[in-house]
Each structure stands twice: as structure tokens, then as C-alpha cells.
Write a protein that holds these residues in place. Structure first.
Motif, PDB file in Angstrom:
ATOM      1  N   THR A   1       0.837  -1.200   0.000  1.00 19.16           N
ATOM      2  CA  THR A   1       0.000   0.000   0.000  1.00 19.16           C
ATOM      3  C   THR A   1       0.872   1.251   0.000  1.00 19.16           C
ATOM      4  O   THR A   1       0.651   2.176  -0.780  1.00 19.16           O
ATOM      5  CB  THR A   1      -0.939   0.012   1.229  1.00 19.16           C
ATOM      6  OG1 THR A   1      -1.776  -1.137   1.178  1.00 19.16           O
ATOM      7  CG2 THR A   1      -1.787   1.273   1.269  1.00 19.16           C
ATOM      8  N   ALA A   2       1.877   1.272   0.875  1.00 19.28           N
ATOM      9  CA  ALA A   2       2.761   2.437   0.981  1.00 19.28           C
ATOM     10  C   ALA A   2       3.468   2.721  -0.342  1.00 19.28           C
ATOM     11  O   ALA A   2       3.519   3.864  -0.798  1.00 19.28           O
ATOM     12  CB  ALA A   2       3.784   2.224   2.090  1.00 19.28           C
ATOM     13  N   THR A   3       3.983   1.690  -0.980  1.00 22.40           N
ATOM     14  CA  THR A   3       4.710   1.898  -2.235  1.00 22.40           C
ATOM     15  C   THR A   3       3.758   2.162  -3.395  1.00 22.40           C
ATOM     16  O   THR A   3       4.010   3.024  -4.230  1.00 22.40           O
ATOM     17  CB  THR A   3       5.616   0.695  -2.567  1.00 22.40           C
ATOM     18  OG1 THR A   3       4.830  -0.495  -2.618  1.00 22.40           O
ATOM     19  CG2 THR A   3       6.714   0.548  -1.526  1.00 22.40           C
ATOM     20  N   GLY A   4       2.666   1.428  -3.430  1.00 22.49           N
ATOM     21  CA  GLY A   4       1.710   1.596  -4.529  1.00 22.49           C
ATOM     22  C   GLY A   4       1.059   2.964  -4.532  1.00 22.49           C
ATOM     23  O   GLY A   4       0.886   3.590  -5.589  1.00 22.49           O
ATOM     24  N   GLU A   5       0.710   3.472  -3.360  1.00 22.17           N
ATOM     25  CA  GLU A   5       0.037   4.768  -3.261  1.00 22.17           C
ATOM     26  C   GLU A   5       1.010   5.942  -3.367  1.00 22.17           C
ATOM     27  O   GLU A   5       0.638   7.015  -3.816  1.00 22.17           O
ATOM     28  CB  GLU A   5      -0.751   4.861  -1.951  1.00 22.17           C
ATOM     29  CG  GLU A   5      -1.892   3.865  -1.846  1.00 22.17           C
ATOM     30  CD  GLU A   5      -3.012   4.129  -2.829  1.00 22.17           C
ATOM     31  OE1 GLU A   5      -3.314   5.301  -3.107  1.00 22.17           O
ATOM     32  OE2 GLU A   5      -3.594   3.138  -3.327  1.00 22.17           O
ATOM     33  N   SER A   6       2.260   5.751  -2.949  1.00 26.63           N
ATOM     34  CA  SER A   6       3.239   6.849  -2.994  1.00 26.63           C
ATOM     35  C   SER A   6       3.999   6.906  -4.318  1.00 26.63           C
ATOM     36  O   SER A   6       4.533   7.957  -4.677  1.00 26.63           O
ATOM     37  CB  SER A   6       4.253   6.717  -1.849  1.00 26.63           C
ATOM     38  OG  SER A   6       5.116   5.606  -2.056  1.00 26.63           O
ATOM     39  N   GLY A   7       4.089   5.776  -5.025  1.00 23.27           N
ATOM     40  CA  GLY A   7       4.888   5.720  -6.244  1.00 23.27           C
ATOM     41  C   GLY A   7       6.380   5.657  -5.953  1.00 23.27           C
ATOM     42  O   GLY A   7       7.203   5.963  -6.812  1.00 23.27           O
ATOM     43  N   MET A   8       6.730   5.252  -4.724  1.00 19.28           N
ATOM     44  CA  MET A   8       8.136   5.188  -4.307  1.00 19.28           C
ATOM     45  C   MET A   8       8.490   3.763  -3.921  1.00 19.28           C
ATOM     46  O   MET A   8       7.617   2.918  -3.734  1.00 19.28           O
ATOM     47  CB  MET A   8       8.355   6.136  -3.128  1.00 19.28           C
ATOM     48  CG  MET A   8       8.045   7.583  -3.462  1.00 19.28           C
ATOM     49  SD  MET A   8       8.290   8.652  -2.028  1.00 19.28           S
ATOM     50  CE  MET A   8       7.341  10.089  -2.534  1.00 19.28           C
ATOM     51  N   GLU A   9       9.785   3.498  -3.788  1.00 17.19           N
ATOM     52  CA  GLU A   9      10.259   2.165  -3.445  1.00 17.19           C
ATOM     53  C   GLU A   9      10.284   1.966  -1.936  1.00 17.19           C
ATOM     54  O   GLU A   9      10.586   2.897  -1.182  1.00 17.19           O
ATOM     55  CB  GLU A   9      11.672   1.937  -3.994  1.00 17.19           C
ATOM     56  CG  GLU A   9      11.724   1.917  -5.503  1.00 17.19           C
ATOM     57  CD  GLU A   9      13.144   1.756  -6.044  1.00 17.19           C
ATOM     58  OE1 GLU A   9      14.095   1.596  -5.247  1.00 17.19           O
ATOM     59  OE2 GLU A   9      13.297   1.791  -7.277  1.00 17.19           O
ATOM     60  N   TYR A  10      10.006   0.731  -1.519  1.00 14.21           N
ATOM     61  CA  TYR A  10      10.082   0.385  -0.104  1.00 14.21           C
ATOM     62  C   TYR A  10      11.513   0.615   0.386  1.00 14.21           C
ATOM     63  O   TYR A  10      12.472   0.232  -0.259  1.00 14.21           O
ATOM     64  CB  TYR A  10       9.674  -1.079   0.105  1.00 14.21           C
ATOM     65  CG  TYR A  10       9.624  -1.468   1.551  1.00 14.21           C
ATOM     66  CD1 TYR A  10       8.582  -1.049   2.369  1.00 14.21           C
ATOM     67  CD2 TYR A  10      10.641  -2.230   2.105  1.00 14.21           C
ATOM     68  CE1 TYR A  10       8.538  -1.392   3.704  1.00 14.21           C
ATOM     69  CE2 TYR A  10      10.612  -2.581   3.446  1.00 14.21           C
ATOM     70  CZ  TYR A  10       9.562  -2.159   4.240  1.00 14.21           C
ATOM     71  OH  TYR A  10       9.537  -2.487   5.565  1.00 14.21           O
ATOM     72  N   GLY A  11      11.656   1.263   1.521  1.00 14.72           N
ATOM     73  CA  GLY A  11      12.973   1.575   2.059  1.00 14.72           C
ATOM     74  C   GLY A  11      13.527   2.883   1.537  1.00 14.72           C
ATOM     75  O   GLY A  11      14.600   3.309   1.943  1.00 14.72           O
ATOM     76  N   GLY A  12      12.797   3.554   0.651  1.00 12.57           N
ATOM     77  CA  GLY A  12      13.262   4.826   0.104  1.00 12.57           C
ATOM     78  C   GLY A  12      12.205   5.916   0.147  1.00 12.57           C
ATOM     79  O   GLY A  12      12.392   6.987  -0.418  1.00 12.57           O
ATOM     80  N   ILE A  13      11.068   5.636   0.797  1.00 10.74           N
ATOM     81  CA  ILE A  13       9.977   6.613   0.819  1.00 10.74           C
ATOM     82  C   ILE A  13      10.470   7.902   1.456  1.00 10.74           C
ATOM     83  O   ILE A  13      11.144   7.904   2.481  1.00 10.74           O
ATOM     84  CB  ILE A  13       8.743   6.047   1.532  1.00 10.74           C
ATOM     85  CG1 ILE A  13       8.172   4.883   0.708  1.00 10.74           C
ATOM     86  CG2 ILE A  13       7.681   7.131   1.753  1.00 10.74           C
ATOM     87  CD1 ILE A  13       6.996   4.177   1.332  1.00 10.74           C
ATOM     88  N   THR A  14      10.143   9.012   0.813  1.00 15.08           N
ATOM     89  CA  THR A  14      10.592  10.330   1.241  1.00 15.08           C
ATOM     90  C   THR A  14       9.379  11.241   1.417  1.00 15.08           C
ATOM     91  O   THR A  14       8.351  11.035   0.768  1.00 15.08           O
ATOM     92  CB  THR A  14      11.574  10.922   0.198  1.00 15.08           C
ATOM     93  OG1 THR A  14      12.035  12.186   0.662  1.00 15.08           O
ATOM     94  CG2 THR A  14      10.935  11.089  -1.168  1.00 15.08           C
TER      95      THR A  14
END
Length: 190
Positions: A117-130
Motif C-alpha cells: 500500500t505504501a509503495t503503490g500509493e506513494s509511487g516510491m520504493e520500499y525503504g526509500g519513501i521520502t
């Protein structure tokens, strides 16, 4: 250019590195406005194999333990509604999900969002969300201690690479609210 924190000798203004960022982060850097100029958002290349905080700090400088921050995505629920929010806390702390976050968001229950959910909704990679480039409708909760840090190292949207920016720049991001006590010290039981 040498980075203002850590042992990085090749820091570059993020606007010059848009091709190294995920789409949402590049869009946010391109559209950057506010009192902190975009060229003060710096990009440094890092090896994703040493992304664990302890190893990263050992490799890139002990000062990073006090100047790096994590951005985590939480899911707050009230009734049948779920709100995603991002929380930025110092890397030596943990997010007070069931206290400060839950109360601030008016949620009955709050927990870390599933990775997909975090990666899919943010468009960012797991461990790199900014915090740079998150969806505009997400609340962005920033620990006051992080916002008061002169320079902060955060993810770049990918596991490879980091951003370094003034802590006060985090408070100017869309949806940002600075909260005291959002990050609480990590306790070790043993």
C-alpha cells in the motif's frame, strides 16, 4: 560538492538529478517553492546494500545518526474510512503511532501501512519513501526535532540515493504539520 553532513563528496542539487528520482519526487523537486530554494535540496548516491541505519552510519559518518530521518506511512482508521499519512521522525526514534498520530488524525486505530500500500500509493520504493513528492491529500506529520535540525538526510524515493535538505524545508512541504513528540526514543528490552 561536499555534503553538509555525512561523508559524501559528490552531493548535487536535486534539480540537476531529476532522472535519478522517482516520478513523484522529480515532479515535486521541479515544482519546488518556498523559503528554502530548490538547489538546497541535495542528492547523494548511496548503495542500497548498506541501507540499514547502523551500517549506513558506519560507512557514511557517525553524524548521520543524529541527522537522518525516516519517513513511514501509516493507515489511520475511523469507522469505515482509512486515511494514509506519512510521518517523519529521527532515525534513532520510532513513530508514536498509537498516541500522537492516532490523536492528531482523529482515528480510532492507527498502524503502519502494508508495504504494498505504501509503495503503490506513494509511487516510491520500499525503504526509500521520502516526504518530498507524497500524494497531495496525505497529511505529512513531521517531528519538531527533525524540523529543527539544520540538515536532514531522508530517502530519495528509491532505495538507491538519499536527499539532504534543511529540516525547516520539511515544514514547508504540502500537507506538513510539525508535531512535538511524534518520534519517541527507541527502548531496548533485554
Amino acid at each position: 560538492m561536499r555534503a553538509p553532513i555525512g561523508d559524501f563528496t559528490d552531493a548535487r542539487p536535486a534539480p540537476d538529478c531529476l532522472d535519478l528520482l522517482t516520478g513523484p519526487v522529480a515532479v515535486a523537486v521541479r515544482a519546488w517553492t518556498g523559503p528554502v530554494p530548490a538547489d538546497q535540496v541535495l542528492y547523494v548516491d548511496t548503495d542500497p546494500a548498506i541501507a540499514d541505519t547502523a551500517v549506513f552510519v558506519e560507512h557514511h559518518g557517525a553524524d548521520l545518526l543524529d541527522t537522518s530521518a525516516n519517513c513511514v506511512v501509516v493507515a489511520a482508521r475511523r469507522g469505515g474510512d482509512t486515511t494514509l499519512a506519512a510521518c517523519v521522525v529521527g532515525s534513532a526514534t520510532r513513530v508514536d503511532v498509537n498516541g500522537v498520530v492516532r490523536r492528531h488524525l482523529g482515528a480510532r486505530k492507527a498502524s503502519f501501512a502494508p508495504a504494498d500500500t505504501a509503495t503503490g500509493e506513494s509511487g516510491m520504493e520500499y525503504g526509500g519513501i521520502t516526504p518530498v513528492g507524497l500524494p497531495a491529500d496525505w497529511p505529512l506529520l513531521v517531528d519538531a526535532a527533525v524540523a529543527d535540525t539544520p540538515w536532514v538526510l531522508v530517502g530519495s524515493g528509491r532505495r538507491r540515493g538519499k536527499l539532504i535538505l534543511p529540516g525547516k524545508a520539511l515544514a514547508q512541504l504540502p500537507g506538513a504539520v510539525v508535531l512535538e513528540g511524534l518520534g519517541v526514543p527507541v527502548t531496548r528490552e533485554g
